[in-house]
Every structure is written in C-alpha cells, then in structure tokens.
Design a protein around this motif. Structure first.
Motif, mmCIF file in Angstrom:
data_model
loop_
_atom_site.group_PDB
_atom_site.id
_atom_site.type_symbol
_atom_site.label_atom_id
_atom_site.label_comp_id
_atom_site.label_asym_id
_atom_site.label_seq_id
_atom_site.Cartn_x
_atom_site.Cartn_y
_atom_site.Cartn_z
ATOM 1 N N GLN A 97 -19.561 13.563 13.059
ATOM 2 C CA GLN A 97 -20.422 12.570 12.422
ATOM 3 C C GLN A 97 -21.481 13.259 11.569
ATOM 4 O OE1 GLN A 97 -19.825 9.181 12.758
ATOM 5 N NE2 GLN A 97 -18.003 10.002 13.745
ATOM 6 N N LEU A 98 -21.935 12.557 10.540
ATOM 7 C CA LEU A 98 -23.010 13.081 9.703
ATOM 8 C C LEU A 98 -24.352 12.653 10.277
ATOM 9 C CD1 LEU A 98 -21.515 12.226 6.207
ATOM 10 C CD2 LEU A 98 -21.661 14.479 7.280
ATOM 11 N N VAL A 99 -25.315 13.571 10.247
ATOM 12 C CA VAL A 99 -26.666 13.253 10.695
ATOM 13 C C VAL A 99 -27.646 13.851 9.692
ATOM 14 C CG1 VAL A 99 -26.812 15.261 12.227
ATOM 15 C CG2 VAL A 99 -28.287 13.301 12.635
ATOM 16 N N LEU A 147 -24.913 23.464 13.257
ATOM 17 C CA LEU A 147 -24.565 24.421 12.202
ATOM 18 C C LEU A 147 -23.662 25.535 12.714
ATOM 19 C CD1 LEU A 147 -28.027 24.601 10.427
ATOM 20 C CD2 LEU A 147 -25.959 23.423 9.627
ATOM 21 N N GLU A 148 -23.784 25.888 13.977
ATOM 22 C CA GLU A 148 -22.877 26.876 14.555
ATOM 23 C C GLU A 148 -21.449 26.341 14.568
ATOM 24 O OE1 GLU A 148 -24.724 27.623 18.335
ATOM 25 O OE2 GLU A 148 -26.182 29.023 17.468
ATOM 26 N N GLY A 149 -21.300 25.028 14.780
ATOM 27 C CA GLY A 149 -19.973 24.409 14.794
ATOM 28 C C GLY A 149 -19.429 24.131 13.401
ATOM 29 N N ASP A 150 -20.317 23.801 12.465
ATOM 30 C CA ASP A 150 -19.900 23.479 11.097
ATOM 31 C C ASP A 150 -21.091 23.738 10.179
ATOM 32 O OD1 ASP A 150 -19.037 22.441 8.668
ATOM 33 O OD2 ASP A 150 -18.221 20.599 9.550
ATOM 34 N N PRO A 151 -21.080 24.827 9.447
ATOM 35 C CA PRO A 151 -22.249 25.189 8.627
ATOM 36 C C PRO A 151 -22.385 24.414 7.313
ATOM 37 C CG PRO A 151 -20.549 26.843 8.368
ATOM 38 C CD PRO A 151 -20.053 25.870 9.413
ATOM 39 N N ARG A 152 -21.434 23.524 7.014
ATOM 40 C CA ARG A 152 -21.511 22.772 5.751
ATOM 41 C C ARG A 152 -22.647 21.746 5.811
ATOM 42 N NH1 ARG A 152 -16.325 19.811 5.259
ATOM 43 N NH2 ARG A 152 -16.702 19.652 7.490
ATOM 44 N N VAL A 153 -23.465 21.734 4.766
ATOM 45 C CA VAL A 153 -24.608 20.823 4.714
ATOM 46 C C VAL A 153 -24.749 20.245 3.312
ATOM 47 C CG1 VAL A 153 -25.874 22.034 6.533
ATOM 48 C CG2 VAL A 153 -26.273 22.639 4.135
ATOM 49 N N ASN A 154 -25.583 19.216 3.243
ATOM 50 C CA ASN A 154 -26.011 18.671 1.961
ATOM 51 C C ASN A 154 -27.513 18.488 2.033
ATOM 52 O OD1 ASN A 154 -26.742 16.060 0.192
ATOM 53 N ND2 ASN A 154 -25.041 17.181 -0.714
ATOM 54 N N ALA A 207 -36.988 16.960 1.476
ATOM 55 C CA ALA A 207 -35.589 16.646 1.213
ATOM 56 C C ALA A 207 -34.948 16.020 2.446
ATOM 57 C CB ALA A 207 -34.841 17.925 0.845
ATOM 58 N N VAL A 208 -33.790 15.427 2.244
ATOM 59 C CA VAL A 208 -32.967 14.936 3.349
ATOM 60 C C VAL A 208 -31.879 15.988 3.580
ATOM 61 C CG1 VAL A 208 -31.433 13.117 4.162
ATOM 62 C CG2 VAL A 208 -33.448 12.537 2.789
ATOM 63 N N PHE A 209 -31.867 16.560 4.770
ATOM 64 C CA PHE A 209 -30.956 17.639 5.157
ATOM 65 C C PHE A 209 -29.877 17.019 6.035
ATOM 66 C CE2 PHE A 209 -29.505 21.053 7.854
ATOM 67 C CZ PHE A 209 -29.590 22.209 7.075
ATOM 68 N N THR A 210 -28.618 17.086 5.603
ATOM 69 C CA THR A 210 -27.511 16.456 6.326
ATOM 70 C C THR A 210 -26.553 17.513 6.848
ATOM 71 O OG1 THR A 210 -27.678 14.500 4.906
ATOM 72 C CG2 THR A 210 -25.631 14.769 6.138
ATOM 73 N N SER A 211 -26.225 17.395 8.136
ATOM 74 C CA SER A 211 -25.269 18.305 8.769
ATOM 75 C C SER A 211 -24.253 17.470 9.556
ATOM 76 C CB SER A 211 -26.007 19.285 9.689
ATOM 77 O OG SER A 211 -26.767 18.581 10.657
ATOM 78 N N HIS A 212 -23.322 18.167 10.206
ATOM 79 C CA HIS A 212 -22.263 17.505 10.979
ATOM 80 C C HIS A 212 -22.507 17.722 12.473
ATOM 81 C CE1 HIS A 212 -20.358 18.280 7.078
ATOM 82 N NE2 HIS A 212 -19.665 17.192 7.322
ATOM 83 N N HIS A 234 -31.240 20.429 17.829
ATOM 84 C CA HIS A 234 -29.809 20.115 17.792
ATOM 85 C C HIS A 234 -29.135 20.646 16.529
ATOM 86 C CE1 HIS A 234 -29.750 17.635 21.353
ATOM 87 N NE2 HIS A 234 -30.812 16.976 20.917
ATOM 88 N N LYS A 235 -29.861 20.690 15.429
ATOM 89 C CA LYS A 235 -29.210 21.089 14.177
ATOM 90 C C LYS A 235 -28.678 22.517 14.229
ATOM 91 C CE LYS A 235 -33.500 21.455 11.643
ATOM 92 N NZ LYS A 235 -34.156 20.952 12.807
ATOM 93 N N ILE A 236 -29.276 23.372 15.044
ATOM 94 C CA ILE A 236 -28.800 24.758 15.130
ATOM 95 C C ILE A 236 -27.402 24.796 15.762
ATOM 96 C CG2 ILE A 236 -29.259 27.060 16.050
ATOM 97 C CD1 ILE A 236 -31.157 25.995 13.756
ATOM 98 N N SER A 237 -27.195 24.063 16.843
ATOM 99 C CA SER A 237 -25.849 24.035 17.451
ATOM 100 C C SER A 237 -24.867 23.324 16.525
ATOM 101 C CB SER A 237 -25.879 23.381 18.835
ATOM 102 O OG SER A 237 -26.363 22.065 18.759
#
Length: 195
Positions: free
Chosen positions: A49-51, A80-87, A39-44, A75-78
């Motif tokens: 910005q979206l990554v 998600l700590e700042g903004d846990p919303r994902v797609n 899957a493509v996992f997108t976080s902020h 990087h994704k862990i930090s």
C-alpha cells in the motif's frame, strides 16, 4: 512524456515545454523547492500500500536529489528497507512538482548538524534518559537521501486572475487552457546534472 499524451490529454500537450535547456529546468525546479520546502513523501508499506506524510526538504542537490531529516525508529525506515521506491510531491498555487526515485537512510552526523534547526526538536521529544535528548546528537535522528530518477513539474507566471481567465476561456471555447510550463527531467538529464 508528451509523446505518449496524444489527443486524449490536450492539457498536457498544450502546457508541455520541451524547449527549456536542462540548466534552466533545474534552476526553476530549485527555486520552486526553496519557496515550498514542505513536501508529501510517499513510500510503500510491507503489503504494497502507498502511505504519504508531510516532510521538510532540508537540502537539494545540483540535480534533483533531496535530503530530509528522519526518525530512524519510524515506520518509514522499515518500509524503505522493503521497497526503496518513493515519490516526493509539492503543490502550491497552480504550480507543482513530482520527483520519483529511491530513498536510503544515511548516517552522517556532520550533515545532520548542518541541517538541524530548532523546530526539528518537535519531532524528537526529549525522552529524559540522557541519550535521546531531542537535539542533533540524538541517536534517533538520521537522514533520508532521495536519489531522483524522474522529475515532472509545472511552473507558472500566471496570477490567480490570469489563471481564472484561462479556465473560463477553456469552458467557453472547449480548448485546453494554458496553465503554465509543464516540464520533465529525464533519467539521462539527471545523470548529466550529477556529473
């Protein structure tokens, strides 16, 4: 979803399938995930910005919650700590899925061992320090759990020929093509599925 689409989005209107029972929606969603686990996992990022990055879905619950192995030092862990919303999204040959939710890091060595596969070593190279060995006991290995808050997906029983026919017919007639069954799983349905 469809009630908001109105006449300006005739493709969503034509393909929206609101008559499918929750049990069947979940069964078809799970079948799609099992066939297409990358899957493509997108976080902020911290600046909003979206990554996105590809990730392997290791498990999915009876609802639509998802599990991934992750490097706890990435990087994704930090993010998600700042903004846990994902797609989390998958697209495959005319079918697709989009799951929005919140992600959290989970420390569960037993579950990590359960999900671990030999190819996961690729993402955790042995650092030759006696601790970070690139196996399921490596302290860098963690789990991401995505709790789904909404799901939108399309399944199709069309082959490439029938799908192409629908598209050509749409070009000739000006009518929206029937591409598949567009389905939504609401937050309320997800909550019921978790019970």
């Amino acid at each position: 979803m469809a009630s908001q689409d109105g006449p300006r989005d005739p493709i969503s209107q034509k393909n929206h399938d609101a008559q499918v029972p929750l049990e069947d929606k979940l069964k078809d969603l799970h079948r799609f995930i099992e066939k297409n686990a990358i899957a493509v996992f997108t976080s902020h990022t911290s600046d909003g910005q979206l990554v996105s990055r590809p990730m392997w879905i290791k498990d999915h619950s009876t609802s639509a919650d998802l599990w991934f192995l992750t490097n706890k030092e990435s990087h994704k862990i930090s993010e998600l700590e700042g903004d846990p919303r994902v797609n989390v999204a998958i697209v495959k040959q005319g079918e697709w899925m989009s799951i929005s939710g919140t992600a959290k890091l989970v420390e569960d060595r037993e579950r990590i061992r359960k999900y671990w596969a030999t190819q996961d070593t690729i993402y955790f190279p042995d650092l030759k320090d006696g601790v970070h060995k690139g196996d399921c006991e490596d302290p860098r290995v963690g789990l991401l759990q995505v709790e789904a808050q909404s799901v939108l997906y399309m399944v199709s029983d069309q082959n490439i020929l029938s799908s192409s026919f629908e598209q050509v017919k749409s070009l000739v007639t000006g009518e929206a093509p029937h591409l598949g069954s567009l389905r939504e799983i609401s937050p309320e349905e997800l909550q019921r599925a978790r019970l």
